[in-house]
Design a protein around this motif. Structure first.
Motif, PDB file in Angstrom:
ATOM      1  N   SER A 122      47.442  39.075  37.892  1.00  0.00           N
ATOM      2  CA  SER A 122      46.883  40.274  37.258  1.00  0.00           C
ATOM      3  C   SER A 122      45.508  40.622  37.789  1.00  0.00           C
ATOM      4  CB  SER A 122      46.814  40.068  35.745  1.00  0.00           C
ATOM      5  OG  SER A 122      45.873  39.047  35.440  1.00  0.00           O
ATOM      6  N   GLY A 123      44.866  39.660  38.471  1.00  0.00           N
ATOM      7  CA  GLY A 123      43.528  39.908  39.003  1.00  0.00           C
ATOM      8  C   GLY A 123      42.418  39.699  38.001  1.00  0.00           C
ATOM      9  N   GLN A 124      42.754  39.216  36.792  1.00  0.00           N
ATOM     10  CA  GLN A 124      41.745  39.028  35.752  1.00  0.00           C
ATOM     11  C   GLN A 124      41.099  37.646  35.795  1.00  0.00           C
ATOM     12  OE1 GLN A 124      44.750  40.465  32.708  1.00  0.00           O
ATOM     13  NE2 GLN A 124      42.899  41.360  31.855  1.00  0.00           N
ATOM     14  N   GLY A 125      41.584  36.782  36.647  1.00  0.00           N
ATOM     15  CA  GLY A 125      40.968  35.469  36.820  1.00  0.00           C
ATOM     16  C   GLY A 125      41.558  34.398  35.927  1.00  0.00           C
ATOM     17  N   VAL A 126      41.725  33.212  36.494  1.00  0.00           N
ATOM     18  CA  VAL A 126      42.216  32.042  35.769  1.00  0.00           C
ATOM     19  C   VAL A 126      41.200  30.920  35.949  1.00  0.00           C
ATOM     20  CG1 VAL A 126      43.995  30.250  35.681  1.00  0.00           C
ATOM     21  CG2 VAL A 126      44.655  32.639  36.000  1.00  0.00           C
ATOM     22  N   HIS A 127      40.839  30.257  34.865  1.00  0.00           N
ATOM     23  CA  HIS A 127      39.925  29.112  34.916  1.00  0.00           C
ATOM     24  C   HIS A 127      40.708  27.829  34.710  1.00  0.00           C
ATOM     25  CE1 HIS A 127      36.312  31.829  33.602  1.00  0.00           C
ATOM     26  NE2 HIS A 127      36.700  32.042  34.838  1.00  0.00           N
ATOM     27  N   ILE A 128      40.558  26.891  35.641  1.00  0.00           N
ATOM     28  CA  ILE A 128      41.159  25.567  35.483  1.00  0.00           C
ATOM     29  C   ILE A 128      40.016  24.610  35.173  1.00  0.00           C
ATOM     30  CG2 ILE A 128      42.481  23.729  36.567  1.00  0.00           C
ATOM     31  CD1 ILE A 128      43.954  25.825  38.168  1.00  0.00           C
ATOM     32  N   VAL A 129      40.059  24.035  33.980  1.00  0.00           N
ATOM     33  CA  VAL A 129      38.921  23.290  33.440  1.00  0.00           C
ATOM     34  C   VAL A 129      39.188  21.796  33.511  1.00  0.00           C
ATOM     35  CG1 VAL A 129      37.354  23.112  31.479  1.00  0.00           C
ATOM     36  CG2 VAL A 129      38.649  25.222  31.840  1.00  0.00           C
ATOM     37  N   THR A 130      38.217  21.048  34.040  1.00  0.00           N
ATOM     38  CA  THR A 130      38.335  19.588  34.117  1.00  0.00           C
ATOM     39  C   THR A 130      37.151  18.952  33.401  1.00  0.00           C
ATOM     40  OG1 THR A 130      37.113  19.400  36.198  1.00  0.00           O
ATOM     41  CG2 THR A 130      39.484  19.772  36.358  1.00  0.00           C
ATOM     42  N   ASN A 148      45.863  29.458  48.643  1.00  0.00           N
ATOM     43  CA  ASN A 148      45.544  30.287  49.821  1.00  0.00           C
ATOM     44  C   ASN A 148      46.811  30.663  50.576  1.00  0.00           C
ATOM     45  OD1 ASN A 148      42.846  30.213  49.242  1.00  0.00           O
ATOM     46  ND2 ASN A 148      42.325  28.665  50.758  1.00  0.00           N
ATOM     47  N   PHE A 149      47.741  29.712  50.647  1.00  0.00           N
ATOM     48  CA  PHE A 149      49.026  29.958  51.314  1.00  0.00           C
ATOM     49  C   PHE A 149      49.779  31.089  50.610  1.00  0.00           C
ATOM     50  CE2 PHE A 149      53.571  28.973  51.990  1.00  0.00           C
ATOM     51  CZ  PHE A 149      53.607  28.924  53.368  1.00  0.00           C
ATOM     52  N   LEU A 150      49.586  31.160  49.285  1.00  0.00           N
ATOM     53  CA  LEU A 150      50.233  32.212  48.491  1.00  0.00           C
ATOM     54  C   LEU A 150      49.456  33.523  48.503  1.00  0.00           C
ATOM     55  CD1 LEU A 150      51.220  29.971  45.456  1.00  0.00           C
ATOM     56  CD2 LEU A 150      52.850  31.262  46.862  1.00  0.00           C
ATOM     57  N   GLY A 151      48.250  33.501  49.066  1.00  0.00           N
ATOM     58  CA  GLY A 151      47.460  34.728  49.160  1.00  0.00           C
ATOM     59  C   GLY A 151      46.447  34.919  48.057  1.00  0.00           C
ATOM     60  N   LEU A 152      46.091  33.826  47.343  1.00  0.00           N
ATOM     61  CA  LEU A 152      45.086  33.902  46.284  1.00  0.00           C
ATOM     62  C   LEU A 152      43.768  33.295  46.751  1.00  0.00           C
ATOM     63  CD1 LEU A 152      47.112  32.809  43.108  1.00  0.00           C
ATOM     64  CD2 LEU A 152      46.774  35.112  44.002  1.00  0.00           C
ATOM     65  N   THR A 153      42.679  33.725  46.123  1.00  0.00           N
ATOM     66  CA  THR A 153      41.365  33.145  46.414  1.00  0.00           C
ATOM     67  C   THR A 153      41.038  32.099  45.356  1.00  0.00           C
ATOM     68  OG1 THR A 153      40.289  34.915  45.161  1.00  0.00           O
ATOM     69  CG2 THR A 153      40.489  35.221  47.545  1.00  0.00           C
ATOM     70  N   VAL A 154      40.304  31.056  45.770  1.00  0.00           N
ATOM     71  CA  VAL A 154      39.995  29.934  44.877  1.00  0.00           C
ATOM     72  C   VAL A 154      38.500  29.649  44.927  1.00  0.00           C
ATOM     73  CG1 VAL A 154      40.468  27.518  44.321  1.00  0.00           C
ATOM     74  CG2 VAL A 154      42.278  28.957  45.279  1.00  0.00           C
ATOM     75  N   GLY A 155      37.883  29.472  43.773  1.00  0.00           N
ATOM     76  CA  GLY A 155      36.464  29.168  43.681  1.00  0.00           C
ATOM     77  C   GLY A 155      36.217  27.865  42.942  1.00  0.00           C
ATOM     78  N   LEU A 156      34.996  27.347  43.078  1.00  0.00           N
ATOM     79  CA  LEU A 156      34.607  26.091  42.443  1.00  0.00           C
ATOM     80  C   LEU A 156      33.192  26.223  41.893  1.00  0.00           C
ATOM     81  CD1 LEU A 156      34.988  22.975  41.928  1.00  0.00           C
ATOM     82  CD2 LEU A 156      34.034  22.619  44.227  1.00  0.00           C
ATOM     83  N   ILE A 157      32.993  25.812  40.654  1.00  0.00           N
ATOM     84  CA  ILE A 157      31.671  25.833  40.024  1.00  0.00           C
ATOM     85  C   ILE A 157      31.150  24.404  39.932  1.00  0.00           C
ATOM     86  CG2 ILE A 157      30.337  26.441  37.970  1.00  0.00           C
ATOM     87  CD1 ILE A 157      31.439  28.875  39.392  1.00  0.00           C
ATOM     88  N   LEU A 158      29.969  24.180  40.508  1.00  0.00           N
ATOM     89  CA  LEU A 158      29.324  22.875  40.458  1.00  0.00           C
ATOM     90  C   LEU A 158      27.888  23.029  39.959  1.00  0.00           C
ATOM     91  CD1 LEU A 158      30.524  21.309  43.836  1.00  0.00           C
ATOM     92  CD2 LEU A 158      31.324  20.701  41.547  1.00  0.00           C
ATOM     93  N   GLU A 168      30.412  34.603  43.070  1.00  0.00           N
ATOM     94  CA  GLU A 168      31.554  34.665  44.002  1.00  0.00           C
ATOM     95  C   GLU A 168      32.702  33.794  43.502  1.00  0.00           C
ATOM     96  OE1 GLU A 168      30.262  33.650  47.908  1.00  0.00           O
ATOM     97  OE2 GLU A 168      28.794  35.275  48.034  1.00  0.00           O
ATOM     98  N   ALA A 169      32.357  32.600  42.987  1.00  0.00           N
ATOM     99  CA  ALA A 169      33.401  31.682  42.511  1.00  0.00           C
ATOM    100  C   ALA A 169      34.135  32.258  41.305  1.00  0.00           C
ATOM    101  CB  ALA A 169      32.788  30.327  42.167  1.00  0.00           C
ATOM    102  N   TYR A 170      33.379  32.867  40.399  1.00  0.00           N
ATOM    103  CA  TYR A 170      34.014  33.457  39.210  1.00  0.00           C
ATOM    104  C   TYR A 170      34.822  34.708  39.554  1.00  0.00           C
ATOM    105  CZ  TYR A 170      31.597  30.436  35.870  1.00  0.00           C
ATOM    106  OH  TYR A 170      31.160  29.354  35.138  1.00  0.00           O
ATOM    107  N   ALA A 171      34.489  35.345  40.656  1.00  0.00           N
ATOM    108  CA  ALA A 171      35.226  36.543  41.063  1.00  0.00           C
ATOM    109  C   ALA A 171      36.566  36.210  41.714  1.00  0.00           C
ATOM    110  CB  ALA A 171      34.380  37.381  42.016  1.00  0.00           C
ATOM    111  N   CYS A 172      36.793  34.924  42.020  1.00  0.00           N
ATOM    112  CA  CYS A 172      38.048  34.507  42.670  1.00  0.00           C
ATOM    113  C   CYS A 172      39.217  34.602  41.682  1.00  0.00           C
ATOM    114  CB  CYS A 172      37.924  33.075  43.186  1.00  0.00           C
ATOM    115  SG  CYS A 172      36.783  32.903  44.589  1.00  0.00           S
ATOM    116  N   ASP A 173      40.423  34.567  42.250  1.00  0.00           N
ATOM    117  CA  ASP A 173      41.625  34.612  41.404  1.00  0.00           C
ATOM    118  C   ASP A 173      41.729  33.375  40.522  1.00  0.00           C
ATOM    119  OD1 ASP A 173      42.710  37.082  42.443  1.00  0.00           O
ATOM    120  OD2 ASP A 173      43.173  35.984  44.279  1.00  0.00           O
ATOM    121  N   ILE A 174      41.385  32.223  41.090  1.00  0.00           N
ATOM    122  CA  ILE A 174      41.445  30.956  40.354  1.00  0.00           C
ATOM    123  C   ILE A 174      40.117  30.237  40.543  1.00  0.00           C
ATOM    124  CG2 ILE A 174      42.573  28.697  40.185  1.00  0.00           C
ATOM    125  CD1 ILE A 174      45.149  30.071  41.104  1.00  0.00           C
ATOM    126  N   THR A 175      39.515  29.756  39.456  1.00  0.00           N
ATOM    127  CA  THR A 175      38.223  29.087  39.521  1.00  0.00           C
ATOM    128  C   THR A 175      38.316  27.729  38.843  1.00  0.00           C
ATOM    129  OG1 THR A 175      37.120  31.245  39.362  1.00  0.00           O
ATOM    130  CG2 THR A 175      35.766  29.289  38.991  1.00  0.00           C
TER     131      THR A 175
END
Length: 923
Positions: A122-130, A148-158, A168-175
């Motif tokens: 949907s382009g609204q962003g998904v957060h994967i929380v650890t 990336n193989f599927l065509g999505l962008t992935v970000g990381l917050i540290l 930029e990381a939060y703007a990715c499809d998956i963070t």
């Protein structure tokens, strides 16, 4: 009985959950040939087609089977791992917004891929929380290739990332991010003075929380707090009070029961001693003698005058109480460690250090004084939120864990989350041996050491779980003394965590770990070839050498796997029961992964905290009747069940603590939402002047109501205006009489006209954009300062209302009523302060104002909105030099610098740093 009958008729909940999911699984499996037929280049193209379908109004459920089949095939091609059917079932549960319980070793990281992919379309962003930065980095590195193989962008917050990188990381499809970073970023975003400085998206769409029980239950008792030091506090008082502790004596306990003497409310009895310890809730209870001694010591030191219970002396009572807590209830290498010259808190559930976290309410300072470390200034709360209220802001949340079913009631009540238990890919054949009970810690440690040595000699790997750093180091000394080589993992040695845990299944390995919750690294029998290869060579710098070493280690671990399997697999030893059954189950779950054999056994003594505080007296008496006063053990399923009952009582108590915290935070949460919405509207508003005129007009209306109600004399009108609105209208005597003669409506209109004319005059004096920024600056500065003061007041109120239980009043109801009154008063004071400040400021026309700006001001006189909204005529230099939206003294026009009231040197700096102005931008 009734539940057994219903389960027999309708099936268990697990069976019903699987029945609902199986049609989707069959549809996904039927599409596998379609996914296999696609070329690598077709995967991102298919993602674009899915996005187009969603934009045209197609529901997610319509593309679900194709999206899941595509994600499964992407995992197979990129990682060489095809998700099992149980992993697809788990992913379907995540998409439904539920919790999936999967045993350790079932591949939860891979389970999340399909659900994350589908919801990211949907382009609204998904957060994967650890739960920690290592797992966030590891999972992102592993799964980024698939996405990336599927065509999505992935970000990381540290931690310590720049704002631009976070954005930029939060703007990715998956963070990928930790729960702490997400919560703190939300709070920081709502402290910024420039809307462009925000990092997160405005809406929180969907999140997948790994180890969801650790995050939403274990860590939910401690709220996230952003604070700044109180520069006015005198820390020498804390040092002085720390020296009084040795003068206090604990109330004597009954030698037979180990309990304090019972109080008889009808008989006045005096017990020898100054205080009692309530270890369950970590409280100090002073006796009358204790309070008398406290008063004497504080008076003698010159810290108080008069009675201990005079209002001005309460703070000293608080300091001394916290010092007693630090000495008697918080212990080094259990609750905290000393590292890098600082007191660092140890997470009781994971054994990790909670970097950057401090105990609240002055307790951290008391511990620093106890340990002879420099006492830091007390922190003042600037922003706070609980994990419960943060994650409830997401439109849809889901999670994964190996142990959630025991807390299903809490997940349902607080988060409205259902728990679905997934079957294992292969049957679990682990043997769980009954607990062994010993009278003392010493007998228990001797038994553990003997058992571990026997297992080590034959080559069976052993994983030993402890509940604290202190216990892990004590056991380490015992094993060393008995000649058993081992690795130790606790808060002091967490840097090598991944390598230590990965090798815990190697032949002959003995590993001591402080809690196993959320470790995230798989324990493979025979050892981990990938980790062994990484330890010898960097895969990125020398891939060819890495591949050679990996192949060699793979052959070696494959041989050892068969040997360890023949020995019975991984042997789990629990040195005591934890407060929560989930933590024990997580430790047990490390053995028996993917159909491997394994054993688990817990060793318990009646001196363990759980047994000592929750029902160990009855068991001690029973063991005494059996004559068990030596190193003999008691082993029976009835004993194990009684221990589980004790754990349930602790879990219920902890649930009540979390529920209690949430009930109070819900009150503050509604206020926080209002304040943050107000801040957002101010940051995005192009015409702040219109808001201020509207606010001033509302205040004027309230003033006129009071003026007519009290029938104030005409002579006092100017004074009354200055007192109520803090504005000097400067009415001449003839103006006063004329004003009084007007109707209430015309009086209000006249005051409204005054506000508009005054604001127009100021807007004409300087460039519109600079003026708008100045108004925003004033509003935000006053808002943030009063909100921080309000947080402090609410914290004090929360402590005060608890005493009202003695008056038969509900403290929560009292907190809600008075909290609303405080908040309403704060908003009223805010409105008056902003209006007063803005209308008292006098501006002069800027010398460099262009004729165009002046003409524009005149031509739009009829529309205050257009006039005061700014436009494109603002100063470019002012735009470039704004610090987070705040006009600095260097870049504000001189006409404004001369007449704007200065920020007080002790006021909070408008930049939001938390420091005083004199120590930040006022230097």
């Amino acid at each position: 009985m009734l539940s057994a009958i219903l389960n027999g008729l309708l099936g268990t909940k697990q069976e019903r959950d699987l029945k609902d999911l199986l049609p989707y699984l069959r549809a996904i499996n039927e599409l596998e040939p379609w996914a296999l037929s696609l070329g690598d280049e077709d995967f991102p193209l298919q993602t674009l087609k899915f996005r187009e379908e969603l934009q045209s109004g197609v529901a997610l459920s319509h593309i679900l089977p194709r999206a899941f089949a595509l994600a499964r095939e992407a995992c197979r091609r990129v990682l060489g791992e095809r998700p099992y059917d149980v992993q697809i079932l788990g992913s379907l549960t995540l998409h439904d917004g539920r919790i999936t319980e999967m045993k350790t070793g079932e591949g939860k990281t891979l389970t999340g891929v399909a659900a994350a992919y589908l919801n990211a379309l949907s382009g609204q962003g998904v957060h994967i929380v650890t739960v920690n930065d290592y797992l966030a980095s590891r999972d992102k590195a592993q799964m980024e290739r698939v996405h990336n193989f599927l065509g999505l962008t992935v970000g990381l917050i540290l931690p310590n990332m720049e704002n631009s990188a976070r954005r930029e990381a939060y703007a990715c499809d998956i963070t990928y991010a930790t729960n702490n970073e997400l919560g703190f970023d939300y709070l920081r975003d709502n402290m910024t003075w420039d809307i462009k400085s925000k990092c997160m998206r405005a809406e929180r769409h969907f999140c997948i929380i790994d180890e969801i029980d650790s995050i939403l239950i274990d860590e939910a008792r401690t709220p996230l707090i952003i604070s700044g030091p109180d520069e006015e506090e005198d820390t020498s008082v804390i040092q002085k009070v720390n020296g009084f502790i040795s003068y206090f004596e604990e109330v004597e306990k009954d030698p037979a029961t180990g309990q304090y003497p019972l109080e008889d409310p009808l008989v006045k009895t005096e017990h020898k001693g100054d205080y009692k310890l309530d270890e369950k809730s970590k409280r100090i209870l002073f006796t009358d003698a204790g309070f008398n001694k406290m008063e004497h010591l504080l008076q003698k030191a010159g810290l108080i005058n008069g009675s201990l219970f005079d209002g001005q002396n309460f703070e000293m009572v608080h300091y001394l109480t916290q010092a007693m807590k630090a000495h008697k209830l918080f212990h080094i290498d259990v609750d905290y460690v000393i590292a890098d010259g600082q007191v660092q808190i140890v997470d009781e559930f994971t054994g990790r250090i909670l970097h950057g976290r401090r105990y609240s309410d002055g307790l951290h300072q008391a511990i620093e004084a106890k340990e002879n470390i420099k006492v830091a200034k007390r922190n003042l709360t600037m922003a706070t939120i609980t994990f419960q209220n943060f994650f409830r802001m997401y439109k849809k949340i889901s999670g994964m864990t190996g142990t959630a079913d025991t807390e299903a009631r809490e997940f349902t009540k607080i988060y409205k989350l259902d728990v679905a238990v997934m079957p294992t890919n292969r049957p679990v054949i682990r043997t769980d041996i009954n607990d062994e009970i010993y009278l003392t810690q010493q007998f228990k440690m001797d038994a553990i050491s003997k058992e571990v040595k026997e297992r080590h000699i034959v080559g069976q790997p052993v994983l030993i779980g402890t509940v604290s750093v202190e216990r892990s180091e004590l056991l380490s000394k015992v094993l060393t003394k008995n000649g058993v080589p081992h690795e130790i993992l606790n808060a002091k040695n967490h840097g090598r965590e991944a390598f230590i845990i990965a090798e815990a299944g190697a032949k002959g390995a003995v590993t001591i770990a402080t809690n196993m919750a959320g470790r995230g690294t798989d324990i493979k029998l025979g050892g981990n070839p990938e980790m062994r290869a990484k330890k010898q060579v960097d895969a990125t710098s020398d891939p060819e050498r890495y591949h050679q070493i990996y192949q060699r280690e793979l052959e070696r671990t494959s041989r050892e796997y068969e040997e360890v399997k023949a020995l019975g697999g991984l042997y789990i030893v629990g040195t005591e029961r934890h407060d929560s059954r989930r933590i024990d189950n997580q430790l047990r779950g490390r053995a028996g992964r993917q159909g491997d054999p394994g054993y688990s056994k817990f060793y318990i003594s009646l001196e363990d905290d759980l047994m000592r505080l929750f029902g160990g007296e009855r068991l001690r008496a029973f063991m005494g009747r059996l004559g068990m006063d030596t190193g003999e053990s008691l082993q029976h399923s009835l004993v194990s069940r009684s221990i589980e009952r004790a754990q349930k009582r602790v879990e219920e108590r902890n649930y009540e603590i979390r529920k209690h915290l949430l009930d109070y935070d819900d009150v503050l949460n509604r206020q926080r939402k209002h304040i943050y919405e107000l801040r957002d509207s101010l940051l995005s508003e192009e015409m702040v002047a219109r808001r201020i005129i509207r606010t001033a007009s509302e205040l004027a209306e309230e003033f006129l109501e009071e003026f007519h109600k009290n029938k104030t004399s005409s002579e006092g009108l100017n004074a009354q205006l200055l007192q109520d609105l803090r504005i000097q209208f400067g009415f001449e005597p003839e103006d006063v009489e004329q004003f009084i003669s007007l109707s209430k409506h015309n009086q209000h209109q006249k005051m409204h006209d005054f506000f508009e004319a005054d604001m127009l005059h100021k807007a004409n004096s300087i460039e519109p954009e600079v003026f708008n920024k100045f108004l925003r600056f004033e509003y935000l500065r006053n808002l943030d300062r009063r909100w921080q003061q309000h947080l402090d007041a609410m914290e004090g109120l929360r402590e005060a209302v608890n005493l009202r239980t003695y008056a038969q009043r509900n403290p929560l109801v009292e907190y809600k009523i008075e909290g609303f009154q405080l908040f309403d008063a704060m908003l009223d004071e805010l409105a008056k302060a902003v209006v007063s400040r803005v209308f008292r400021v006098k501006l002069q026309p800027t010398l460099n104002a262009t004729p165009t700006v002046q003409r524009a001001a005149v031509s739009t006189h009829r529309s205050m909105g257009n006039l005061l909204g700014g436009g494109d005529s603002g100063s470019n230099s002012a735009k470039k030099n704004m610090h987070r939206g705040i006009p600095s003294q260097q870049n504000t026009p001189k006409s404004v610098q001369r007449h704007i009231e200065k920020i007080g040197r002790n006021d909070p700096c408008p930049c939001g740093s938390g420091k005083k102005y004199k120590q930040c931008h006022g230097k």
